[in-house]
Structure formats: C-alpha cells, structure tokens
Design a protein around this motif. Structure first.
Motif, PDB file in Angstrom:
ATOM      1  N   GLN A  65       0.869  -1.170   0.000  1.00  0.00           N
ATOM      2  CA  GLN A  65       0.000   0.000   0.000  1.00  0.00           C
ATOM      3  C   GLN A  65       0.908   1.222   0.000  1.00  0.00           C
ATOM      4  N   PHE A  66       0.719   2.095  -0.985  1.00  0.00           N
ATOM      5  CA  PHE A  66       1.513   3.304  -1.113  1.00  0.00           C
ATOM      6  C   PHE A  66       0.608   4.512  -0.953  1.00  0.00           C
ATOM      7  N   MET A  67       1.127   5.538  -0.319  1.00  0.00           N
ATOM      8  CA  MET A  67       0.428   6.800  -0.166  1.00  0.00           C
ATOM      9  C   MET A  67       1.110   7.811  -1.091  1.00  0.00           C
ATOM     10  N   PHE A  68       0.306   8.586  -1.802  1.00  0.00           N
ATOM     11  CA  PHE A  68       0.898   9.639  -2.623  1.00  0.00           C
ATOM     12  C   PHE A  68       0.201  10.951  -2.313  1.00  0.00           C
ATOM     13  N   GLU A  69       0.989  12.016  -2.323  1.00  0.00           N
ATOM     14  CA  GLU A  69       0.466  13.346  -2.059  1.00  0.00           C
ATOM     15  C   GLU A  69       0.428  14.124  -3.361  1.00  0.00           C
ATOM     16  N   PHE A  70      -0.633  14.914  -3.502  1.00  0.00           N
ATOM     17  CA  PHE A  70      -0.771  15.717  -4.703  1.00  0.00           C
ATOM     18  C   PHE A  70      -1.446  17.032  -4.355  1.00  0.00           C
ATOM     19  N   SER A  71      -1.321  17.982  -5.255  1.00  0.00           N
ATOM     20  CA  SER A  71      -1.934  19.291  -5.069  1.00  0.00           C
ATOM     21  C   SER A  71      -2.618  19.688  -6.363  1.00  0.00           C
ATOM     22  N   SER A  72      -3.819  20.231  -6.217  1.00  0.00           N
ATOM     23  CA  SER A  72      -4.545  20.668  -7.405  1.00  0.00           C
ATOM     24  C   SER A  72      -4.457  22.177  -7.607  1.00  0.00           C
ATOM     25  N   ASP A  73      -4.133  22.919  -6.539  1.00  0.00           N
ATOM     26  CA  ASP A  73      -4.093  24.371  -6.650  1.00  0.00           C
ATOM     27  C   ASP A  73      -2.759  24.981  -6.210  1.00  0.00           C
ATOM     28  N   GLY A  74      -1.800  24.159  -5.822  1.00  0.00           N
ATOM     29  CA  GLY A  74      -0.508  24.666  -5.398  1.00  0.00           C
ATOM     30  C   GLY A  74      -0.459  25.079  -3.936  1.00  0.00           C
ATOM     31  N   GLU A  75      -1.574  25.029  -3.238  1.00  0.00           N
ATOM     32  CA  GLU A  75      -1.616  25.430  -1.828  1.00  0.00           C
ATOM     33  C   GLU A  75      -2.048  24.287  -0.918  1.00  0.00           C
ATOM     34  N   THR A  76      -2.993  23.498  -1.353  1.00  0.00           N
ATOM     35  CA  THR A  76      -3.562  22.430  -0.542  1.00  0.00           C
ATOM     36  C   THR A  76      -2.965  21.088  -0.950  1.00  0.00           C
ATOM     37  N   VAL A  77      -2.673  20.257   0.055  1.00  0.00           N
ATOM     38  CA  VAL A  77      -2.105  18.932  -0.197  1.00  0.00           C
ATOM     39  C   VAL A  77      -3.150  17.881   0.133  1.00  0.00           C
ATOM     40  N   TYR A  78      -3.316  16.934  -0.772  1.00  0.00           N
ATOM     41  CA  TYR A  78      -4.247  15.820  -0.588  1.00  0.00           C
ATOM     42  C   TYR A  78      -3.456  14.516  -0.616  1.00  0.00           C
ATOM     43  N   GLN A  79      -3.987  13.492   0.065  1.00  0.00           N
ATOM     44  CA  GLN A  79      -3.320  12.198   0.101  1.00  0.00           C
ATOM     45  C   GLN A  79      -4.210  11.126  -0.504  1.00  0.00           C
ATOM     46  N   GLY A  80      -3.673  10.420  -1.471  1.00  0.00           N
ATOM     47  CA  GLY A  80      -4.364   9.288  -2.077  1.00  0.00           C
ATOM     48  C   GLY A  80      -3.618   8.007  -1.753  1.00  0.00           C
ATOM     49  N   SER A  81      -4.261   6.877  -2.000  1.00  0.00           N
ATOM     50  CA  SER A  81      -3.646   5.581  -1.723  1.00  0.00           C
ATOM     51  C   SER A  81      -3.667   4.707  -2.964  1.00  0.00           C
ATOM     52  N   LEU A  82      -2.612   3.931  -3.127  1.00  0.00           N
ATOM     53  CA  LEU A  82      -2.509   2.938  -4.194  1.00  0.00           C
ATOM     54  C   LEU A  82      -2.328   1.572  -3.553  1.00  0.00           C
ATOM     55  N   TYR A  83      -3.065   0.585  -4.020  1.00  0.00           N
ATOM     56  CA  TYR A  83      -2.962  -0.781  -3.519  1.00  0.00           C
ATOM     57  C   TYR A  83      -2.423  -1.644  -4.648  1.00  0.00           C
ATOM     58  N   LEU A  84      -1.266  -2.273  -4.407  1.00  0.00           N
ATOM     59  CA  LEU A  84      -0.598  -3.063  -5.428  1.00  0.00           C
ATOM     60  C   LEU A  84      -0.401  -4.501  -4.970  1.00  0.00           C
ATOM     61  N   GLU A  85      -0.462  -5.396  -5.924  1.00  0.00           N
ATOM     62  CA  GLU A  85      -0.019  -6.772  -5.745  1.00  0.00           C
ATOM     63  C   GLU A  85       1.131  -6.950  -6.717  1.00  0.00           C
ATOM     64  N   ASN A  86       2.310  -7.180  -6.165  1.00  0.00           N
ATOM     65  CA  ASN A  86       3.553  -7.103  -6.923  1.00  0.00           C
ATOM     66  C   ASN A  86       3.593  -5.741  -7.587  1.00  0.00           C
ATOM     67  N   SER A  87       3.648  -5.640  -8.881  1.00  0.00           N
ATOM     68  CA  SER A  87       3.689  -4.320  -9.514  1.00  0.00           C
ATOM     69  C   SER A  87       2.365  -3.950 -10.179  1.00  0.00           C
ATOM     70  N   HIS A  88       1.324  -4.743  -9.957  1.00  0.00           N
ATOM     71  CA  HIS A  88       0.029  -4.501 -10.582  1.00  0.00           C
ATOM     72  C   HIS A  88      -0.872  -3.689  -9.656  1.00  0.00           C
ATOM     73  N   LEU A  89      -1.434  -2.624 -10.194  1.00  0.00           N
ATOM     74  CA  LEU A  89      -2.331  -1.766  -9.430  1.00  0.00           C
ATOM     75  C   LEU A  89      -3.686  -2.435  -9.299  1.00  0.00           C
ATOM     76  N   LEU A  90      -4.127  -2.650  -8.056  1.00  0.00           N
ATOM     77  CA  LEU A  90      -5.455  -3.223  -7.810  1.00  0.00           C
ATOM     78  C   LEU A  90      -6.506  -2.139  -7.763  1.00  0.00           C
ATOM     79  N   LYS A  91      -6.243  -1.108  -6.952  1.00  0.00           N
ATOM     80  CA  LYS A  91      -7.191   0.000  -6.840  1.00  0.00           C
ATOM     81  C   LYS A  91      -6.469   1.223  -6.327  1.00  0.00           C
ATOM     82  N   SER A  92      -7.125   2.338  -6.494  1.00  0.00           N
ATOM     83  CA  SER A  92      -6.588   3.601  -5.965  1.00  0.00           C
ATOM     84  C   SER A  92      -7.734   4.343  -5.275  1.00  0.00           C
ATOM     85  N   ASP A  93      -7.411   4.934  -4.145  1.00  0.00           N
ATOM     86  CA  ASP A  93      -8.362   5.768  -3.413  1.00  0.00           C
ATOM     87  C   ASP A  93      -7.892   7.198  -3.526  1.00  0.00           C
ATOM     88  N   ILE A  94      -8.731   8.020  -4.137  1.00  0.00           N
ATOM     89  CA  ILE A  94      -8.367   9.428  -4.318  1.00  0.00           C
ATOM     90  C   ILE A  94      -9.437  10.256  -3.611  1.00  0.00           C
TER      91      ILE A  94
END
Length: 100
Positions: A65-94
């Motif tokens: 499970q990986f967490m990634f941070e992103f910004s849509s406006d340059g001021e606010t930070v949001y955190q999404g999650s990626l769920y992987l089995e080996n290198s295959h993406l199962l789902k992402s929560d944004i």
C-alpha cells in the motif's frame, strides 16, 4: 549445513529488497499516471505497508500500500492511496479535491 541456511536467508533478504525497489518504482509510475489523469501536481510517493501474501491469482507475492500526495491548486495537499499486488495496481483511493 548452517552455512547453506545463511546463504539462503541472505539471498531471500536481498531478493525481497530488490523486488521492493521494483514495486516502489512501479508505484511511482502509477501515481504519476493518476496525477496526469487528474491534472494535478504529484508531490511525493511513500510506502505505507508491505507484506508477503497470497495474491488474487493464487500465487505468493508482495502486497503493498503506497500513499501519494498531490496538489490541485498549489496550496492544498491531498493524500491518495494505491494498492498493489507485486507491480500490478489493484485500486486507488483518491480523496475529493478542489479542481482548479
């Protein structure tokens, strides 16, 4: 005989580390694709969980499970999650985020 077990254990640790690095690179690529698709700026990618387990295909592998941070406006930070089995993406929560 003890030397053989030490070599096997050392090889297993090295293989786990090597595969973990490959999966981290794969997670970064998946996060970059998600950011590009959402038209947001990717800030960082970090591993939250990593464990050995049985994959959906029935084979043994590494679940991550990986967490990634992103910004849509340059001021606010949001955190999404990626769920992987080996290198295959199962789902992402944004999370809901502001669209600029």
């Amino acid at each position: 005989m003890a030397t053989l077990w030490i070599f096997i254990l050392t090889g297993a640790v090295i293989a786990f580390f090597w595969f973990s690095r490959q999966f981290a690179e794969s997670a970064k690529q998946h996060a970059e694709r998600q950011a590009e698709r959402l038209q947001v700026q990717l800030l960082s990618v970090a591993c939250q969980k990593r464990r050995l387990g049985i994959l959906r295909s029935g084979k043994p592998g590494i679940k991550s499970q990986f967490m990634f941070e992103f910004s849509s406006d340059g001021e606010t930070v949001y955190q999404g999650s990626l769920y992987l089995e080996n290198s295959h993406l199962l789902k992402s929560d944004i999370p809901p985020h502001r669209i600029s």
